[in-house]
Design a protein around this motif. Structure first.
Motif, PDB file in Angstrom:
ATOM      1  N   ARG A  72      15.175 -11.625 -32.121  1.00 27.71           N
ATOM      2  CA  ARG A  72      16.587 -11.433 -31.780  1.00 27.71           C
ATOM      3  C   ARG A  72      16.953 -12.345 -30.615  1.00 27.71           C
ATOM      4  N   GLY A  73      18.250 -12.402 -30.320  1.00 31.50           N
ATOM      5  CA  GLY A  73      18.717 -13.164 -29.176  1.00 31.50           C
ATOM      6  C   GLY A  73      18.884 -12.240 -27.980  1.00 31.50           C
ATOM      7  N   GLY A  74      20.096 -12.239 -27.413  1.00 33.74           N
ATOM      8  CA  GLY A  74      20.361 -11.394 -26.255  1.00 33.74           C
ATOM      9  C   GLY A  74      20.428 -12.222 -24.986  1.00 33.74           C
ATOM     10  N   TYR A  75      19.475 -12.011 -24.081  1.00 36.25           N
ATOM     11  CA  TYR A  75      19.455 -12.752 -22.818  1.00 36.25           C
ATOM     12  C   TYR A  75      18.029 -12.837 -22.296  1.00 36.25           C
ATOM     13  N   GLY A  76      17.702 -13.932 -21.651  1.00 31.05           N
ATOM     14  CA  GLY A  76      16.419 -14.044 -20.981  1.00 31.05           C
ATOM     15  C   GLY A  76      15.821 -15.426 -20.936  1.00 31.05           C
ATOM     16  N   ASP A 104      20.860 -16.666 -27.756  1.00 32.71           N
ATOM     17  CA  ASP A 104      20.147 -17.021 -26.532  1.00 32.71           C
ATOM     18  C   ASP A 104      19.135 -18.134 -26.773  1.00 32.71           C
ATOM     19  N   PHE A 105      18.685 -18.285 -28.016  1.00 33.80           N
ATOM     20  CA  PHE A 105      17.741 -19.335 -28.390  1.00 33.80           C
ATOM     21  C   PHE A 105      18.312 -20.723 -28.125  1.00 33.80           C
ATOM     22  N   THR A 106      19.645 -20.829 -28.025  1.00 29.51           N
ATOM     23  CA  THR A 106      20.295 -22.101 -27.711  1.00 29.51           C
ATOM     24  C   THR A 106      19.719 -22.721 -26.441  1.00 29.51           C
ATOM     25  N   ALA A 107      19.377 -21.886 -25.453  1.00 24.67           N
ATOM     26  CA  ALA A 107      18.837 -22.408 -24.190  1.00 24.67           C
ATOM     27  C   ALA A 107      17.529 -23.149 -24.435  1.00 24.67           C
ATOM     28  N   LEU A 108      16.629 -22.558 -25.229  1.00 29.98           N
ATOM     29  CA  LEU A 108      15.366 -23.223 -25.539  1.00 29.98           C
ATOM     30  C   LEU A 108      15.606 -24.493 -26.346  1.00 29.98           C
ATOM     31  N   SER A 186      28.503 -19.890 -24.693  1.00 32.78           N
ATOM     32  CA  SER A 186      28.201 -19.371 -23.356  1.00 32.78           C
ATOM     33  C   SER A 186      26.901 -19.956 -22.818  1.00 32.78           C
ATOM     34  N   LEU A 187      25.902 -20.070 -23.681  1.00 37.85           N
ATOM     35  CA  LEU A 187      24.620 -20.624 -23.247  1.00 37.85           C
ATOM     36  C   LEU A 187      24.754 -22.097 -22.916  1.00 37.85           C
ATOM     37  N   LEU A 188      25.445 -22.846 -23.778  1.00 36.76           N
ATOM     38  CA  LEU A 188      25.617 -24.272 -23.520  1.00 36.76           C
ATOM     39  C   LEU A 188      26.376 -24.483 -22.210  1.00 36.76           C
ATOM     40  N   GLY A 189      27.440 -23.709 -22.009  1.00 34.59           N
ATOM     41  CA  GLY A 189      28.207 -23.841 -20.773  1.00 34.59           C
ATOM     42  C   GLY A 189      27.383 -23.540 -19.540  1.00 34.59           C
ATOM     43  N   SER A 190      26.438 -22.596 -19.661  1.00 33.29           N
ATOM     44  CA  SER A 190      25.613 -22.227 -18.507  1.00 33.29           C
ATOM     45  C   SER A 190      24.638 -23.329 -18.116  1.00 33.29           C
ATOM     46  N   TRP A 196      18.651 -29.259 -18.109  1.00 37.20           N
ATOM     47  CA  TRP A 196      18.323 -28.766 -19.446  1.00 37.20           C
ATOM     48  C   TRP A 196      19.462 -28.930 -20.450  1.00 37.20           C
ATOM     49  N   LEU A 197      20.529 -29.594 -20.045  1.00 42.00           N
ATOM     50  CA  LEU A 197      21.589 -29.916 -20.994  1.00 42.00           C
ATOM     51  C   LEU A 197      21.433 -31.367 -21.423  1.00 42.00           C
TER      52      LEU A 197
END
Length: 306
Positions: A72-76, A104-108, A186-190, A196-197
């Motif tokens: 799942r996604g979510g946050y972390g 949330d996987f977008t961050a990875l 939201s993840l991309l904006g963060s 990491w972008l």
């Protein structure tokens, strides 16, 4: 039959019944499913503390699986970005492991792309997609099967009527080669202003989000606009933005449609809607970091990759 490794890099699994249904569904489809030892751990709101989740990602990279699929996604994941095993992830991709997920996987995904250039896949999660009560979406499953079989070559869809009115029936856009990137807004904006972008110019950007009122989405998109990111792209595709609550008697016409109309007036980059991706049952799989071709003719849209 493919070897699928299930791990939990973000929030704790709350719906264990959906988790079990997802595992059974993948097994019924003929896959060998391996579950990470900490997949169902719970620490505060996370699937284990930071060290536990980093170790799970490391095990996924070392698993030799055909698919590394998030539960799942979510946050972390943003907490883990400085310490992610980027080289191990990239090596696993070189050996044939496809990393799949959303939210949330977008961050990875974006951090891995920025650090290594490796391609990952925006796609389903175990519980949300394969673990639904009833039958999982057939288009999602077909796209996932294409990835497993190595047959996936692209995604096509019909743009909404509103896009047809905005661009006209004779509109045509052809992009021969551009990097595809994006994911959860939201993840991309963060990640703006961080290492990491990915610094992608002349790319094809896709975005989705869930549970965010249109004014919050506009605020996130305005951040990307003012940072120059939107103007640097060749095309922007918006997926699903859903599961939010309008404010009756207060929004007074402000919503997704007016937000998109305003944004189009502020950037020279064409913005299209209706991409079948996001926190919705029907979703295509998209290769984050891959070179793609794009064709839009009238209301017909097509994204093609190798």
């Amino acid at each position: 039959m493919s070897h699928i490794y299930i791990y939990s890099p973000s929030s704790a699994v709350r719906d264990k019944a959906a988790f079990r249904r997802g595992v059974r569904r993948l097994q019924q489809l003929g896959h060998e499913v391996e579950i990470d030892p900490s997949a169902l751990d719970h620490h505060m709101r996370f699937a284990g503390d930071d060290a536990t989740r980093l170790a799970a990602i490391g095990r996924a990279a070392a698993s030799g699986a055909d698919i590394a699929l998030i539960s799942r996604g979510g946050y972390g994941l943003t907490r883990l970005l400085p310490d992610l095993p980027y080289k191990a992830i990239a090596r696993s991709i070189e050996r044939g492991t496809q990393w799949v997920g959303l939210s949330d996987f977008t961050a990875l995904q974006l951090a891995t792309l920025a650090k290594t250039g490796a391609i990952t896949w925006a796609g389903p999660a175990l519980g949300e997609d394969f673990g639904v009560a009833g039958t999982p979406d057939d288009i999602m499953e077909a796209c996932f099967d294409d990835l497993v079989q190595g047959h996936g070559e692209g995604a096509g869809w019909r743009l909404p009527v509103s896009d047809g009115k905005a661009f006209g029936p004779d509109y045509r856009l052809k992009i021969d080669k551009a990097p595809l990137w994006g994911g959860n807004l939201s993840l991309l904006g963060s990640l703006v202003g961080t290492p990491w972008l990915p610094n992608i110019r002349k790319g094809v950007l896709f975005l989705e989000d869930v549970g965010e009122h249109p004014y919050r989405l506009e605020r996130e998109l305005t951040q990307l606009l003012h940072a120059g990111i939107l103007d640097q792209q060749r095309a922007i595709f918006l997926g699903a933005f859903n599961k939010f609550t309008p404010v009756a008697g207060y929004d007074r016409g402000f919503g997704l449609a007016s937000m998109v109309e305003w944004l189009r007036s502020k950037t020279r980059t064409p913005i299209f809607t209706g991409l079948p991706f996001g926190h919705v049952p029907t979703k295509v799989l998209l290769p984050v970091g891959a070179e793609v071709e794009v064709l839009v003719e009238g209301r017909d849209a097509l994204i093609v990759w190798d």
